[in-house]
Design a protein around this motif. Structure first.
Motif, mmCIF file in Angstrom:
data_model
loop_
_atom_site.group_PDB
_atom_site.id
_atom_site.type_symbol
_atom_site.label_atom_id
_atom_site.label_comp_id
_atom_site.label_asym_id
_atom_site.label_seq_id
_atom_site.Cartn_x
_atom_site.Cartn_y
_atom_site.Cartn_z
ATOM 1 N N ASP A 48 0.820 -1.434 -0.116
ATOM 2 C CA ASP A 48 0.024 -0.040 0.003
ATOM 3 C C ASP A 48 0.969 1.177 -0.088
ATOM 4 O O ASP A 48 1.573 1.534 1.053
ATOM 5 N N ILE A 50 0.381 4.325 0.337
ATOM 6 C CA ILE A 50 -0.252 5.477 1.317
ATOM 7 C C ILE A 50 0.185 5.412 2.619
ATOM 8 O O ILE A 50 -0.107 4.396 3.102
ATOM 9 N N LEU A 51 0.733 6.517 3.069
ATOM 10 C CA LEU A 51 1.025 6.835 4.532
ATOM 11 C C LEU A 51 -0.355 7.178 5.225
ATOM 12 O O LEU A 51 -0.599 8.286 5.212
ATOM 13 N N HIS A 52 -1.186 6.269 5.670
ATOM 14 C CA HIS A 52 -2.398 6.482 6.215
ATOM 15 C C HIS A 52 -2.647 7.284 7.425
ATOM 16 O O HIS A 52 -3.477 8.154 7.660
ATOM 17 N N GLN A 53 -1.517 7.203 8.326
ATOM 18 C CA GLN A 53 -1.378 7.927 9.558
ATOM 19 C C GLN A 53 -0.317 9.068 9.470
ATOM 20 O O GLN A 53 0.127 9.429 10.740
ATOM 21 N N GLN A 57 1.960 7.187 13.460
ATOM 22 C CA GLN A 57 2.054 5.712 13.659
ATOM 23 C C GLN A 57 2.484 5.074 12.379
ATOM 24 O O GLN A 57 2.103 5.093 11.418
ATOM 25 N N GLN A 59 2.970 2.371 9.725
ATOM 26 C CA GLN A 59 2.247 1.131 9.324
ATOM 27 C C GLN A 59 3.123 -0.134 9.349
ATOM 28 O O GLN A 59 4.217 0.086 8.989
ATOM 29 N N GLY A 95 5.392 6.542 -3.250
ATOM 30 C CA GLY A 95 4.552 5.826 -2.362
ATOM 31 C C GLY A 95 5.805 4.661 -1.563
ATOM 32 O O GLY A 95 5.682 4.493 -0.278
ATOM 33 N N ASP A 98 7.895 6.698 0.744
ATOM 34 C CA ASP A 98 6.965 7.174 2.043
ATOM 35 C C ASP A 98 7.049 5.948 3.017
ATOM 36 O O ASP A 98 7.066 6.112 4.202
ATOM 37 N N ARG A 99 6.725 4.618 2.536
ATOM 38 C CA ARG A 99 6.686 3.655 3.129
ATOM 39 C C ARG A 99 8.135 3.003 3.692
ATOM 40 O O ARG A 99 7.942 2.571 4.971
#
Length: 193
Positions: A48, A50-53, A57, A59, A95, A98-99
């Motif tokens: 994924d 996307i850095l959702h938080q 936090q 992931q 992405g 980012d992850r």
């Protein structure tokens, strides 16, 4: 010349792209020069982007990203090969960064300081970037903005020293002879790690 551990990261999603040809040529040439080479194709990874938080936090990393971090830790030199789309790196590459380049892996915040600890120090890099804009136009009108961003605020922020940036373009109108010359340039760059 000392043998180095070289990681070639293909930041284009397609295996039949010119970026894929550049990364393959770079890898073959680096291996022929006596280096240990691994290839990481971002289009083959399942994650994924996307850095959702944000960084509030972290992931949990997917298996492919855990392996990618291990490859980055293994590497002494990284060749990052990607296209410029809409004036920026592709979403897949953004992405991935980012992850993967998260606090605790790529850098560490320091208490009471505006400066971070660079956790990927000691590594060098080459950037091989394709575009459909003429490089002279990109240099003088856009001021190499996305290349400065990748070099300074991403890689050097984490301690990776970019030794050379090679720009190839415009790819869309390039004749076979021009593409062959660019592949030879990637080969020469790989032999000078």
């Amino acid at each position: 010349m000392m043998s180095k551990k070289v990681l070639v990261i293909l930041g284009h999603s397609l295996d039949d792209s010119f970026c894929a040809a550049l990364s393959a040529q770079y890898a073959v040439s680096a291996a022929a020069a006596g280096h240990q080479v691994q290839i990481l194709k971002l289009g083959d990874l399942q994650f994924d982007p996307i850095l959702h938080q944000g960084y509030r936090q972290i992931q949990p990393l997917e298996v492919d990203l855990v392996q990618a971090q291990a490859q980055i830790e293994w590497a002494e030199h990284i060749a990052l090969v990607y296209p410029i789309w809409w004036g920026a790196a592709p979403a897949l590459l953004k992405g991935f960064i980012d992850r993967v380049f998260v606090p605790g892996f790529a850098f560490k915040y320091q208490e009471n300081s505006s400066f971070q600890v660079k956790l990927l120090k000691g590594r060098s890099a080459h950037l091989l970037v394709t575009m459909d804009t003429p490089p002279w136009y990109y240099r003088w009108v856009y001021r190499l903005s996305v290349l400065r961003q990748m070099r300074v605020t991403t890689l050097e922020f984490c301690g990776i020293q970019v030794k050379k940036t090679a720009i190839f373009g415009p790819v869309i109108s390039a004749k076979p002879e021009q593409r062959s010359a660019w592949l030879a340039q990637a080969c020469a760059l790989a032999t000078r790690i």
